[in-house]
Motif scaffolding. Sequence first.
Motif, PDB file in Angstrom:
ATOM      1  N   ALA A 146       7.225  28.910 -15.857  1.00 34.41           N
ATOM      2  CA  ALA A 146       7.085  29.735 -14.653  1.00 34.41           C
ATOM      3  C   ALA A 146       6.497  28.934 -13.497  1.00 34.41           C
ATOM      4  O   ALA A 146       6.953  29.041 -12.349  1.00 34.41           O
ATOM      5  N   SER A 147       5.494  28.122 -13.786  1.00 34.52           N
ATOM      6  CA  SER A 147       4.866  27.316 -12.738  1.00 34.52           C
ATOM      7  C   SER A 147       5.823  26.262 -12.210  1.00 34.52           C
ATOM      8  O   SER A 147       5.850  25.982 -11.004  1.00 34.52           O
ATOM      9  N   ARG A 150       8.167  27.974  -9.828  1.00 33.92           N
ATOM     10  CA  ARG A 150       7.455  28.386  -8.611  1.00 33.92           C
ATOM     11  C   ARG A 150       7.154  27.182  -7.722  1.00 33.92           C
ATOM     12  O   ARG A 150       7.361  27.228  -6.499  1.00 33.92           O
ATOM     13  N   HIS A 151       6.705  26.099  -8.312  1.00 34.26           N
ATOM     14  CA  HIS A 151       6.359  24.920  -7.518  1.00 34.26           C
ATOM     15  C   HIS A 151       7.605  24.229  -6.953  1.00 34.26           C
ATOM     16  O   HIS A 151       7.579  23.723  -5.831  1.00 34.26           O
ATOM     17  N   HIS A 153      10.340  25.757  -6.147  1.00 37.13           N
ATOM     18  CA  HIS A 153      10.753  26.637  -5.054  1.00 37.13           C
ATOM     19  C   HIS A 153       9.966  26.318  -3.781  1.00 37.13           C
ATOM     20  O   HIS A 153      10.534  26.189  -2.687  1.00 37.13           O
TER      21      HIS A 153
END
Length: 234
Positions: A146-147, A150-151, A153
């Motif tokens: 997930a991280s 997100r990063h 993105h």
Amino acid sequence: MTGGERVPAERKRRRPTSAGVVLSADLIVDTARELIDAHGAQAFTVRKLGAALGADPSAVYRYFRNTEDLFLALADRLIGESMEGFTTSGDWAADLRELALRAYRSALRHPQVAVFSTVRVTGRPHEQRAVDTGIGLLLQAGFDAASAVRHYHALVDTALGHAALDAGVLRLAPAQRAADEYAWQAAYGGLPADAYPSLHRVRNHLPRMAGSAVEPALDLLIAALRREAAERPD
């Protein structure tokens, strides 16, 4: 239409046009880019593209389903060019920065194309490779799934957001760009200290506002990612 859909091979033209040109998807994309670079995306039409190719405009639809299909192929081409020669160095953070700058610089080489290339998802092989590479670097750094997404993105939107902004500046007339640059010196740098104390204090540095902020922004983001990676439990 999805990125995976393609024009059937039997519809593609193998014979030369009346101008002696053998059409191909690559030739059509290259010619479309030249037209958009010269005249802008808003002025682009398939009729003009056909004239530049020396072919009936309908021939384009043997390779691309519609104009959007062609534009997505062109956007994906820019991503592919940005990835050419990219190799990892062993420093995941430096590699991420390089990946982001490559995307930024590719868009800036074609500011008229950047009108649409920076805001679309192509869903095609070059983009897929770039996303896989970027997320892979974050996973390598130890971020969870997930991280990592997100990063990535945040990273790619920072690069492409600045590319869209800076491409817009490049599309201005030279006189407009010069006026904006001068405004930071005259309209802001000359403001009185009693009314604008903060601007007066930094007046000698304000001309930097006329340049791109992409590298400082990426440096801040990469530094934050390095810190977060270092603080993650083993």
